[in-house]
Design an enzyme around this catalytic site. Structure first.
Site, PDB file in Angstrom:
ATOM      1  N   ASN A   8       0.864  -1.185   0.000  1.00  0.00           N
ATOM      2  CA  ASN A   8       0.000   0.000   0.000  1.00  0.00           C
ATOM      3  C   ASN A   8       0.907   1.245   0.000  1.00  0.00           C
ATOM      4  OD1 ASN A   8      -1.385   2.310   1.090  1.00  0.00           O
ATOM      5  ND2 ASN A   8      -3.063   0.962   1.644  1.00  0.00           N
ATOM      6  N   HIS A  11       1.082   6.343   1.557  1.00  0.00           N
ATOM      7  CA  HIS A  11       1.865   7.335   2.291  1.00  0.00           C
ATOM      8  C   HIS A  11       2.942   8.011   1.457  1.00  0.00           C
ATOM      9  CE1 HIS A  11      -0.567   6.847   5.606  1.00  0.00           C
ATOM     10  NE2 HIS A  11       0.000   5.791   6.152  1.00  0.00           N
ATOM     11  N   HIS A  44      -5.640   3.558  -1.533  1.00  0.00           N
ATOM     12  CA  HIS A  44      -6.976   3.870  -1.016  1.00  0.00           C
ATOM     13  C   HIS A  44      -7.329   5.283  -1.466  1.00  0.00           C
ATOM     14  CE1 HIS A  44      -9.692   4.181   2.856  1.00  0.00           C
ATOM     15  NE2 HIS A  44     -10.340   4.509   1.748  1.00  0.00           N
ATOM     16  N   ARG A  46      -9.613   8.115  -0.967  1.00  0.00           N
ATOM     17  CA  ARG A  46     -10.586   8.513   0.056  1.00  0.00           C
ATOM     18  C   ARG A  46     -11.457   9.646  -0.458  1.00  0.00           C
ATOM     19  NH1 ARG A  46      -8.752   6.512   5.407  1.00  0.00           N
ATOM     20  NH2 ARG A  46     -10.601   7.602   6.129  1.00  0.00           N
ATOM     21  N   ARG A  50      -7.177  12.854   0.796  1.00  0.00           N
ATOM     22  CA  ARG A  50      -6.049  13.317   1.638  1.00  0.00           C
ATOM     23  C   ARG A  50      -4.698  12.823   1.121  1.00  0.00           C
ATOM     24  NH1 ARG A  50      -7.272  10.102   7.224  1.00  0.00           N
ATOM     25  NH2 ARG A  50      -9.302  11.062   6.900  1.00  0.00           N
ATOM     26  N   GLU A  71      -8.692   0.474  -2.873  1.00  0.00           N
ATOM     27  CA  GLU A  71      -9.638   0.472  -1.756  1.00  0.00           C
ATOM     28  C   GLU A  71     -10.526   1.687  -1.874  1.00  0.00           C
ATOM     29  OE1 GLU A  71      -7.197   0.705   1.693  1.00  0.00           O
ATOM     30  OE2 GLU A  71      -6.253  -1.220   1.324  1.00  0.00           O
ATOM     31  N   THR A 102      -8.375   3.689   8.390  1.00  0.00           N
ATOM     32  CA  THR A 102      -9.569   2.849   8.426  1.00  0.00           C
ATOM     33  C   THR A 102      -9.714   2.199   9.803  1.00  0.00           C
ATOM     34  OG1 THR A 102      -9.034   2.364   6.141  1.00  0.00           O
ATOM     35  CG2 THR A 102     -10.784   1.059   7.131  1.00  0.00           C
ATOM     36  N   GLU A 152     -10.971  -9.473   2.876  1.00  0.00           N
ATOM     37  CA  GLU A 152      -9.708  -9.090   3.508  1.00  0.00           C
ATOM     38  C   GLU A 152     -10.017  -8.953   4.982  1.00  0.00           C
ATOM     39  OE1 GLU A 152      -7.808  -5.520   2.087  1.00  0.00           O
ATOM     40  OE2 GLU A 152      -6.375  -5.530   3.748  1.00  0.00           O
ATOM     41  N   HIS A 201      -3.928  -4.484   7.715  1.00  0.00           N
ATOM     42  CA  HIS A 201      -4.090  -3.332   8.609  1.00  0.00           C
ATOM     43  C   HIS A 201      -3.187  -3.451   9.823  1.00  0.00           C
ATOM     44  CE1 HIS A 201      -5.648   0.229  10.471  1.00  0.00           C
ATOM     45  NE2 HIS A 201      -6.108   0.518   9.273  1.00  0.00           N
TER      46      HIS A 201
HETATM   47  N1  PXP Z   1      -6.010  -2.982   4.158  1.00  0.00           N
HETATM   48  C1  PXP Z   1      -6.966  -2.017   4.229  1.00  0.00           C
HETATM   49  C2  PXP Z   1      -8.351  -2.365   3.843  1.00  0.00           C
HETATM   50  C3  PXP Z   1      -6.637  -0.699   4.613  1.00  0.00           C
HETATM   51  O1  PXP Z   1      -7.603   0.235   4.669  1.00  0.00           O
HETATM   52  C4  PXP Z   1      -5.293  -0.394   4.917  1.00  0.00           C
HETATM   53  C5  PXP Z   1      -4.918   1.007   5.265  1.00  0.00           C
HETATM   54  O2  PXP Z   1      -5.202   1.864   4.201  1.00  0.00           O
HETATM   55  C6  PXP Z   1      -4.342  -1.424   4.815  1.00  0.00           C
HETATM   56  C7  PXP Z   1      -4.728  -2.715   4.455  1.00  0.00           C
HETATM   57  C8  PXP Z   1      -2.897  -1.187   5.097  1.00  0.00           C
HETATM   58  O3  PXP Z   1      -2.757  -0.868   6.448  1.00  0.00           O
HETATM   59  P1  PXP Z   1      -1.336  -0.397   6.981  1.00  0.00           P
HETATM   60  O4  PXP Z   1      -1.000   0.882   6.280  1.00  0.00           O
HETATM   61  O5  PXP Z   1      -1.569  -0.223   8.442  1.00  0.00           O
HETATM   62  O6  PXP Z   1      -0.352  -1.467   6.646  1.00  0.00           O
END
Ligand code: PXP
Length: 252
Positions: A8, A11, A44, A46, A50, A71, A102, A152, A201
């Site tokens: 992901n 960031h 993701h 949003r 952001r 996402e 999330t 997931e 997550h």
């Molecule tokens: N899975 C989902 C559905 C999420 O919303 C997120 C955060 O955007 C992640 C995985 C990844 O989480 P993390 O950034 O804490 O690894």
């Protein structure tokens, strides 16, 4: 075979948006993740934009050669973006404007009608559909009945229990073990229903191993911890190290 890793890269866009500028490039980030061995890229988009912007999805769709998982919340606006850009997969997630990230899984039981209609439109467009749900049997069964191909499992609770030294001994260790069992049982159940099982997550280099040992979980979505390490080691190495942790966990 070890589980897949989708990185992901939200960031990377968070840093870019801090200055509303053009760097760092999420396209470069996606390419480096792929070169380091990632199986896919997750972002993701949003409602408040952001980090990831609409244009990012369009560009990523053109550049990502592995697997693009987007996402999104269950809104008309997001449905239109998905249909227009056609990522490989859409993961439906809950979203509230005030949250930092999330918070927990989507309540598919509580939003049956909206979700069923959205899943149908996404699948009709040839998009693979996943639901981000808590490791709760009723949620998994409803996700299946709404036409989801994947769940997931939200590992947020597990992540909280394994932060710092909390899970090292005593009550903390027992609660973490109980949460691993809850995720395991949910994964076995979803797999038994014929669904693909992912998890994500709050996963880290330190806590992913126990979940990578659950053979029904075949995909991880991990962001924050990889990007945090990448600040110091570089993204290529950070991705390689996470892949190795998942491999080791699978052996364990
Ligand atoms: N899975 C989902 C559905 C999420 O919303 C997120 C955060 O955007 C992640 C995985 C990844 O989480 P993390 O950034 O804490 O690894």
């Amino acid at each position: 075979m070890s589980a897949k890793l989708n990185v992901n890269i939200d960031h990377v866009a968070t840093i870019r948006e801090a200055r509303k500028t053009i760097e760092p490039s999420i396209i470069t980030a996606a390419v480096i993740c792929e070169q380091a061995g990632a199986d896919g890229i997750t972002v993701h988009i949003r409602g408040d934009r952001r980090h990831i912007q609409d244009r990012d999805i369009t560009l990523l769709r053109e550049c990502v050669t592995t697997y693009l998982n987007v996402e999104m919340a269950t809104t008309e606006e997001m449905l239109e973006i998905a249909i227009a850009t056609k990522p490989d997969a859409v993961s439906l997630v809950p979203e509230s404007p005030e949250e930092i990230t999330t918070e927990g899984g989507l309540d598919v039981v509580g939003h049956e009608t909206i979700i069923r209609a959205m899943v149908k439109k996404l699948r009709d467009a040839g998009i693979f559909v996943s639901a981000f749900v808590d490791p709760v049997i009723t949620q998994i069964e409803m996700a299946k009945s709404l036409g989801m191909q994947q769940v997931e499992l939200c590992t947020g609770e597990y992540a909280d229990l394994t932060l710092g030294a909390k899970s090292a001994h005593g009550d903390g260790a027992m609660r973490a073990a109980a949460e691993i069992k809850r995720i395991h049982d949910a994964a076995v159940h979803a797999h038994g229903l014929g669904m693909i099982v992912a998890a994500g997550h709050g996963l880290t280099y330190r806590n992913v191993g126990a979940l990578a040992a659950i053979s029904e979980i075949t995909e991880f979505n991990i962001g924050h911890n990889i990007i945090s390490r990448a600040v110091f080691t570089g993204l290529y190495k950070a991705v390689e190290e996470m892949i190795e942790k998942i491999r080791q966990g699978t052996k364990g």
